[in-house]
Design a protein around this motif. Structure first.
Motif, PDB file in Angstrom:
ATOM      1  N   LYS A 269       0.824  -1.206   0.000  1.00 23.74           N
ATOM      2  CA  LYS A 269       0.000   0.000   0.000  1.00 23.74           C
ATOM      3  C   LYS A 269       0.861   1.259   0.000  1.00 23.74           C
ATOM      4  O   LYS A 269       0.478   2.288  -0.535  1.00 23.74           O
ATOM      5  N   TYR A 281      -2.298  -5.022  -0.497  1.00 21.26           N
ATOM      6  CA  TYR A 281      -3.633  -5.198  -1.066  1.00 21.26           C
ATOM      7  C   TYR A 281      -3.514  -6.097  -2.288  1.00 21.26           C
ATOM      8  O   TYR A 281      -2.427  -6.312  -2.833  1.00 21.26           O
ATOM      9  N   ALA A 517     -12.537  -9.351  -5.986  1.00 23.74           N
ATOM     10  CA  ALA A 517     -13.901  -9.027  -6.406  1.00 23.74           C
ATOM     11  C   ALA A 517     -13.991  -8.909  -7.923  1.00 23.74           C
ATOM     12  O   ALA A 517     -15.048  -9.124  -8.509  1.00 23.74           O
ATOM     13  N   ASP A 576      -6.536  -2.215  -8.749  1.00 27.39           N
ATOM     14  CA  ASP A 576      -6.947  -2.793  -7.476  1.00 27.39           C
ATOM     15  C   ASP A 576      -7.968  -3.896  -7.765  1.00 27.39           C
ATOM     16  O   ASP A 576      -8.992  -3.663  -8.410  1.00 27.39           O
ATOM     17  N   ASN A 578     -10.071  -5.381  -5.966  1.00 26.27           N
ATOM     18  CA  ASN A 578     -11.351  -5.343  -5.259  1.00 26.27           C
ATOM     19  C   ASN A 578     -12.161  -4.081  -5.560  1.00 26.27           C
ATOM     20  O   ASN A 578     -13.385  -4.119  -5.583  1.00 26.27           O
ATOM     21  N   THR A 579     -11.482  -2.955  -5.795  1.00 25.89           N
ATOM     22  CA  THR A 579     -12.210  -1.708  -6.047  1.00 25.89           C
ATOM     23  C   THR A 579     -12.263  -1.343  -7.525  1.00 25.89           C
ATOM     24  O   THR A 579     -13.096  -0.529  -7.934  1.00 25.89           O
ATOM     25  N   GLY A 580     -11.334  -1.893  -8.316  1.00 26.28           N
ATOM     26  CA  GLY A 580     -11.262  -1.537  -9.726  1.00 26.28           C
ATOM     27  C   GLY A 580     -10.588  -0.202  -9.974  1.00 26.28           C
ATOM     28  O   GLY A 580     -10.549   0.274 -11.108  1.00 26.28           O
ATOM     29  N   GLU A 581     -10.034   0.422  -8.938  1.00 25.69           N
ATOM     30  CA  GLU A 581      -9.342   1.697  -9.099  1.00 25.69           C
ATOM     31  C   GLU A 581      -7.911   1.477  -9.576  1.00 25.69           C
ATOM     32  O   GLU A 581      -7.288   0.460  -9.263  1.00 25.69           O
TER      33      GLU A 581
END
Length: 793
Positions: A269, A281, A517, A576, A578-581
């Motif tokens: 991170k 992450y 995700a 990322d 899980n967030t798609g960022e």
């Protein structure tokens, strides 16, 4: 590529050049600089009757150069007129003091600044063929005086305007569309410190024949007053190929999409966090082979280090480790002494005959082993052939608790003009095959790295003229751990010249769930949608290896993957899982503190706290809170003050395992780095192992006043103020013990009275500390002593 090949350089790198390395910058002749008619002035004027100082430059143009040393010095003075206050002490053509050697000739001009008995020397360089200034870094003596004299404080945007203006001045004839900005490099390297000069470093990628060139980069440092403090031009003599590709962009894109692939990885991170505080992450990263440039005439993927086409045997596709070596077993006894650590190294590596251990020190607090002590060892052979500069040295790092060897390096530091003596000549006739070298590398990893066969796979091989470097990737829970790797370099004669193991991640630092995700297919599609192929010039080679060789350099016309078609450095963001960022791959502590603390809205000290947060002095907790009304301890204040000098205080420091600054400040203390910094700054009295510093005690306003006077070097002056009449406007003057310290703190506006009272016993809060630090920062340049010298880190 994302390999972290640890090629070693002989010359010390300036801070700006270290930043440049992160961007894989290199070196190339560019535009010719015009010659100024200005004459270099000398600092020292000859007194009547004395001989005037000789001019160290001349109009002579040596063979291999196109300009004289006088022209070179005039070009420097044209860009940096402040250097007219310095004395030119030397002018050296084609200095033979770099490794690897430059591909072109330069003039190195030596300068010196003298004030009384104090002098400072520094060098600047100019391309001897084009006359273009290549590097100048202003000395701190001049810059500190400029900081004291200047009241100007520009915004970052205004500073960047100054940098762009200087770029055009440094490269006459530069067109508006002939470069691309790479932004402020400090954005990825931590905060600007609260104390000292606020300085920004901007990078610009130049173009050749209309295409961005990896070999043409400029770095410009500008301080808050608009003064250019440093300039560096990276260039090379390699020949450029035609800018017209044989293969059209559409076909290159088709092949890129067919070969592109991603993998799930654990990613830090915060790349600047200490090992103990690191968290990870889940993210999707392109596989190394997917982000390799495509040669624009053949569409071959080529190695960015060597320029050679990548073959199947160099990309190992995560080859499992198999071998007969006994697995590493950590020591299970008392702490190893230096002799035992030395024997471990000798057991696993071939120390050449004649080498003697000449240095051993037990350190604590290294990134590798924050909880254990580590032996730093080095061997040298003072009877070795003098063609080696400082001889061939050997160094190693050994964990004193577990016996794990973290690094081993046999480094041949040869002077560039010396006769090159190769190890192959010392072991005449011996040569190992690729298969044999791989077996040696795998054997060393199994024997020296915990759980190697379960956690590591061979991922790639880099071959240069005299050595092969094997890179092993670490996996936890079947997922790659970014930057956790082992590198083993095997020379052609079978000698292991380098071993390096970086195992940062621990299971508790990893996210609880290993299930992303976002699916693999979604991640791959997202990358292909975002990434473009940019036709540009890619530089390769020119690196020095630990075996004393230099990889050949050159330029390829290539299709390079990037998210920004105005840049050729587009592979530093990951998705990322899980967030798609999109996340910065090398995010730093600066990104962690940009968000405003969550609990200061409407607070009277909100502005001051935001400023301390911006500069890394106040660090919010995981919920973003700083608790502005919490009473601080002496140790808190020490940490705030030290971070005001060095916001990355917690990241880089090493200590002797037995070091004790005070009776209650040992190497294990969380306040050790701060206290040591303050002692170095002379803001705390010299260490005394028999005295307690009491960092856990709550700080009072009077104690803070005393410490402020120490910082300002006004202790003796404070001794003149001892009477209640020295605090005439205070109702509680009789309650103040250190009247001089309180009086001066009030006169300077650092600790104002509260409704006519000083309240010496009142406890200091986080908010009050932030306000005092902001006021203290504003005193820079306005007192005779505070922050007038160069910083100590």
């Amino acid at each position: 590529m994302s390999f972290q090949i640890r090629f070693k350089m002989m010359t010390a790198k300036a801070a700006s050049a270290a930043m440049a390395a992160l961007l894989l910058a290199s070196q190339t002749p560019g535009f010719a600089g015009s010659v100024s008619a200005a004459q270099a002035e000398q600092v020292t004027e000859a007194a009547p009757g004395e001989n005037e100082q000789l001019d160290m430059t001349s109009n002579d143009v040596p063979e291999g150069a196109k300009i004289s040393s006088k022209q070179a010095s005039e070009n420097i003075l044209k860009l940096f007129p402040m250097l007219k206050k310095a004395t030119i002490t030397s002018a050296q053509f084609d200095p033979n003091n770099r490794f690897p050697p430059l591909e072109y000739k330069t003039w190195d001009i030596g300068f010196q600044i003298t004030e009384g008995n104090h002098s400072m020397g520094f060098n600047a360089s100019v391309h001897a063929g084009t006359g273009e200034v290549l590097s100048v870094h202003m000395p701190s003596d001049l810059l500190d005086k400029q900081l004291s004299d200047s009241e100007v404080k520009l915004t970052k945007d205004e500073v960047e305007e100054q940098a762009v203006a200087f770029l055009y001045k440094a490269i006459p004839g530069l067109k508006e569309d002939a470069y691309a900005t790479l932004g402020d490099l400090y954005q990825t390297a931590g905060q600007q410190s609260l104390f000292g000069r606020t300085e920004y470093q901007f990078a610009y990628q130049l173009k050749h024949d209309g295409l961005l060139s990896e070999a043409e980069t400029v770095y410009i440092s500008v301080d808050q007053s608009g003064l250019v403090t440093g300039y560096s031009r990276m260039t090379t003599a390699a020949e450029y190929p035609s800018s017209k590709p044989a293969v059209p962009a559409e076909k290159a894109r088709q092949q890129f999409e067919e070969q592109f692939d991603v993998e799930l990885a654990y990613i830090k991170k915060n790349s600047l966090s200490s090992k103990q505080g690191q968290q990870y992450y889940l993210g999707y990263m392109p596989k190394d082979s997917s982000m390799v440039p495509l040669e624009a005439n053949t569409l071959e993927r080529f190695n960015a280090m060597t320029g050679k086409a990548i073959t199947e045997d160099t990309v190992q596709q995560d080859k499992p480790l198999k071998g007969s070596a006994a697995a590493f077993v950590p020591a299970n006894g008392q702490r190893l002494n230096a002799k035992q650590a030395e024997n471990l190294v000798k057991k696993n590596f071939d120390i050449p005959e004649g080498y003697k251990l000449d240095y051993s020190q037990l350190n604590k607090g290294s990134y590798w082993s924050p909880n254990n002590q580590v032996w730093s060892l080095s061997w040298s052979n003072r009877n070795a052939n003098m063609s080696y500069m400082f001889m061939r040295d050997i160094s190693a790092q050994v964990d004193a608790t577990t016996g794990q060897i973290y690094s081993y390096s046999l480094y041949q530091r040869m002077s560039p003009d010396a006769a090159e003596e190769k190890l192959a000549e010392e072991k005449e006739g011996k040569s190992v095959t690729r298969t044999q070298a791989e077996k040696l590398a795998i054997h060393s990893v199994i024997a020296l790295v915990p759980d190697a066969t379960e956690q590591f796979k061979l991922s790639s091989v880099l071959e240069v003229e005299d050595a092969r470097t094997f890179i092993f990737q670490r996996y936890l829970n079947g997922i790659a751990v970014k930057d956790d790797l082992v590198q083993v370099q095997v020379l052609k004669d079978g000698t292991i010249s380098e071993f390096y193991a970086n195992l940062a991640a621990t299971p508790e630092q990893l996210p609880a769930s290993k299930e992303p995700a976002i699916s693999y297919e979604e991640a791959k599609a997202a990358y292909l949608e975002e990434f473009k192929l940019v036709l540009a010039y890619s530089r390769y080679g020119g690196h020095g290896t630990s075996s004393g060789q230099v990889t050949p350099s050159g330029i390829n016309l290539a299709y390079m993957p990037t998210r920004d078609d105005k840049s050729i450095y587009g592979s530093y963001e990951v998705l990322d899982a899980n967030t798609g960022e999109w996340m910065s791959l090398y995010s730093t502590s600066s990104t962690a503190v940009q968000a405003a603390p969550s609990d200061i809205a409407g607070h009277v000290a909100e502005e001051a706290i935001l400023n301390m947060n911006k500069h890394g002095v106040l660090i919010p907790d995981e919920q973003g809170r700083v608790f502005p009304d919490r009473v601080i301890t002496r140790g808190d204040w020490f940490n705030y003050l030290a971070r005001a000098v060095n916001p990355n205080l917690d990241l880089y420091y090493t200590v002797n395992g037995n070091d004790k600054l005070y009776a209650d400040i040992t190497a294990e203390s969380p306040y050790y780095p701060a206290v040591r910094t303050l002692i170095d700054q002379r803001w705390l009295a010299g260490n005394d192992p028999e005295v307690n510093l009491n960092p856990q005690e709550e700080m009072t306003r009077e104690e803070l006043a005393v410490l402020l006077v120490r910082i300002l070097r006004y202790e003796k002056l404070a001794g003149f103020y001892t009477l209640p009449s020295d605090l005439p406007n205070l109702v509680d003057a009789n309650a103040v013990t250190n009247k001089g310290a309180v009086s001066l703190s009030m006169k300077l506006g650092l600790l104002p009275s509260i409704e006519g009272r000083f309240m010496p016993a009142r406890k200091v809060t986080v908010a009050e500390a932030a306000q005092v630090l902001e006021l203290l920062a504003q005193l820079q340049g306005k007192t005779d002593t505070f922050m007038t010298g160069s910083r100590l880190y």
